[in-house]
Design a protein around this motif. Structure first.
Motif, mmCIF file in Angstrom:
data_model
loop_
_atom_site.group_PDB
_atom_site.id
_atom_site.type_symbol
_atom_site.label_atom_id
_atom_site.label_comp_id
_atom_site.label_asym_id
_atom_site.label_seq_id
_atom_site.Cartn_x
_atom_site.Cartn_y
_atom_site.Cartn_z
ATOM 1 N N ASP A 107 0.815 -1.217 0.000
ATOM 2 C CA ASP A 107 0.000 0.000 0.000
ATOM 3 C C ASP A 107 0.848 1.266 0.000
ATOM 4 O O ASP A 107 0.311 2.362 -0.211
ATOM 5 C CB ASP A 107 -0.959 0.001 1.196
ATOM 6 N N ILE A 262 -10.977 -3.800 10.579
ATOM 7 C CA ILE A 262 -11.414 -3.870 9.187
ATOM 8 C C ILE A 262 -10.835 -5.076 8.469
ATOM 9 O O ILE A 262 -11.421 -5.598 7.521
ATOM 10 C CB ILE A 262 -11.037 -2.564 8.432
ATOM 11 N N TYR A 266 -13.657 -6.840 6.326
ATOM 12 C CA TYR A 266 -13.701 -6.374 4.943
ATOM 13 C C TYR A 266 -14.327 -7.366 3.979
ATOM 14 O O TYR A 266 -14.939 -6.976 2.975
ATOM 15 C CB TYR A 266 -12.291 -6.003 4.470
ATOM 16 N N MET A 437 -4.500 -4.579 -0.871
ATOM 17 C CA MET A 437 -4.651 -3.247 -0.300
ATOM 18 C C MET A 437 -4.266 -2.201 -1.348
ATOM 19 O O MET A 437 -3.180 -2.256 -1.926
ATOM 20 C CB MET A 437 -3.732 -3.099 0.915
ATOM 21 N N TRP A 447 -9.214 3.621 5.020
ATOM 22 C CA TRP A 447 -9.342 2.416 5.840
ATOM 23 C C TRP A 447 -9.764 2.735 7.261
ATOM 24 O O TRP A 447 -10.532 2.001 7.865
ATOM 25 C CB TRP A 447 -8.038 1.629 5.790
ATOM 26 N N GLU A 451 -13.368 1.528 8.750
ATOM 27 C CA GLU A 451 -13.454 0.811 10.025
ATOM 28 C C GLU A 451 -14.455 1.478 10.963
ATOM 29 O O GLU A 451 -15.242 0.809 11.637
ATOM 30 C CB GLU A 451 -12.073 0.759 10.665
#
Length: 529
Positions: A107, A262, A266, A437, A447, A451
């Protein structure tokens, strides 16, 4: 010694000194150019930065193994994870020993690449690596069509289950079915011939029945086949299992997961949230607020009525501890669970068999996908030893993966590694179809916001409103301008209302115990009538 011999010796000594001085000067010049000497040939040295101390033993071992087969030296450097890229950038400019390559999660690849701290992987090297990589690994290291990292290891989530409980349940099902079949056969024979005309040896063969209970035990192979049938492919399957399961006394929850993280949530929406496209690198490819995602989150919210997980008291480690103690049948887990379960078994704290399965879909229509993070090796754009750095990165990603898990507990981002544990291979299979990600800088806060949205939805917030607000905030950050979503009008679904019962009530139902109905105590059989 005579004068003549002294003069000859002195002259010879002078020549030797002059030659030595000349060689020394020449040697110094050679060392200044390429670091070698005619007396000793120095190894080319590269520096490898990383932030996870769990990798130290593995990287030191890899450096030694590489150095033995190559005339080179690799020096691993454990660095702080705080402002990691900033420190790499600073060291690249100011330090005499900057990192030539380093480890980073996928990421952060866009930030690294745009900062000049990452260069693309040579096509010839990538061709040798990519065939062994799952799809998620390939997408994770791709940015704007260029491969800029070497996938090393990953993390994702899957369904962890207590196999011992499922085998017991399957055995009881099969025994009940065999007993019922034997009873039906006996009744059919009586109806056909009359009770007075049925010979003693004409009844169904019950020689395999337990002499004390009269129950025909299930075959081991049949049990394993039934377990595969019982494993849930959808969330609805888990609910139906909970409704039928006569849980042992120690079981407190059929299904439990960390609803505050998360990474474990997810998968509910992973198939319908599009954040940057397949490679997670395109701000032009965004779709957060859509009807399918709303439907998935509504099911997620409804599960709170069934499983009653308190967000203030739940944590992943607590759920895993409960699983180890036999208090949970199913949970959502990451790869670290396998090592912890095996360690608990060795300590005599875990007395069950377990297994890993794909995360269940919502139902037969709405599908799920887990989130994954890939840690990859990146070549620093400022390195003066690019070829050596590239070769060591290739060595780590494709040749030295067999010792990665034994030394670190981390699962390699490639196929073909023998872990000696089939459950780790199941995680690799789940990783293959996971959502990498995203790597866009503009969505770095997404993110945290997602969450928060999950937590609020779990606790009763309106799903449509909350998802729309999340999309508008994210798209405002991405576009740099105020963004408004058109409200999605949800269709009224003509479905029967489901009664969500808590798990304790389900266990009472399975045992045929009484419950209150309209102020009257009735048995479940009476209630059904």
């Amino acid at each position: 010694m005579g004068l003549r011999k002294r003069i000859f010796s002195a002259g010879l000594l002078a020549v030797i000194v002059m030659v030595a001085v000349g060689i020394g000067a020449s040697g110094l010049a050679l060392r200044e150019q390429d670091g070698t000497s005619i007396f000793t040939r120095q190894k080319e040295t590269i520096y490898f930065w990383y932030t996870d101390e769990a990798l130290t033993d593995y990287l030191n071992s890899a450096a030694v193994a590489y150095g033995e087969s190559h005339h080179a030296r690799v020096i691993p450097v454990l660095a702080s994870g705080l402002e990691y890229l900033e420190n790499i950038n600073r060291a690249s400019i100011q330090s005499e020993t900057p990192p030539d390559l380093y480890l980073i999660s996928n990421d952060s690849l866009e930030k690294a690449y745009l900062s000049g701290l990452a260069v693309r992987v040579e096509e010839s090297i990538w061709d040798d690596i990519k065939e062994g990589c799952p799809d998620a690994a390939r997408l994770a290291v791709t940015y704007k069509g260029e491969v800029i990292g070497y996938p090393l290891y990953f993390e994702t989530s899957a369904l962890l289950y207590n196999r011992t409980y499922l085998e017991d349940f399957a055995g009881k099902q099969l025994e009940a079915e065999a007993d019922a079949a034997a009873g039906e056969a006996a009744m059919a024979m009586i109806e056909e011939n009359g009770p007075e005309n049925v010979p003693d040896d004409g009844m169904p063969d019950l020689e395999e029945a337990d002499p004390e209970t009269g129950v025909i035990p299930a075959d081991g192979e049949e049990i394993q086949e039934r377990v595969q049938e019982i494993l849930p492919s959808t969330i609805r399957d888990i609910l139906e299992f909970a409704n039928e399961y006569d849980a042992p006394e120690q079981v407190e929850a059929v299904f439990k997961w960390d609803v505050t993280d998360i990474f474990y949530n997810y998968f509910f929406v992973g198939n319908y949230l599009n954040v940057g496209g397949e490679a997670g690198d395109s701000t032009a490819n965004m779709d957060i607020y859509n009807a399918d995602a709303i439907r998935c989150l509504k099911v997620y919210q409804d599960l709170n009525q069934f499983f009653s997980i308190d967000t203030k008291e739940i944590s992943y480690q607590d759920v895993l501890d409960d699983f180890i103690q036999g208090k949970v049948v199913y949970m959502v887990a990451t790869t670290d669970a396998v090592a912890k379960l095996e360690a608990a078994r060795e300590e005599g704290e875990f007395d069950y068999e377990y297994g890993i399965a794909p995360v269940p879909d919502i139902d037969e229509i709405l599908q799920t996908r887990s989130l994954s993070v890939t840690n990859c090796v990146v070549i620093n754009g400022y390195t003066n030893h690019r070829k050596l750095a590239e070769d060591f990165a290739r060595f780590l990603a494709s040749e030295y993966t067999s010792s990665l898990y034994p030394r670190t507990g981390k699962v390699a981002a490639r196929y073909g590694v023998d872990y000696g544990n089939v459950n780790l291979q199941e995680f690799v299979n789940e990783y293959d179809v996971s959502v990498p990600m995203p790597k866009m800088v503009e969505t770095s806060s997404f993110w945290v916001e997602l969450e928060v949205a999950f937590s609020q939805i779990w606790n009763g917030a309106d799903v449509n409103d909350r998802l729309r607000a999340l999309s508008e905030k994210t798209m405002t950050q991405v576009t740099g301008e105020p963004y408004t979503e058109a409200v999605i009008q949800e269709e009224e679904e003509a479905v029967e209302e489901e009664e969500y019962l808590d798990e304790e009530e389900l266990r009472r139902e399975a045992r045929g115990e009484t419950r209150e109905e309209d102020g009257q105590k009735v048995t479940e059989a009476e209630a059904d009538e």
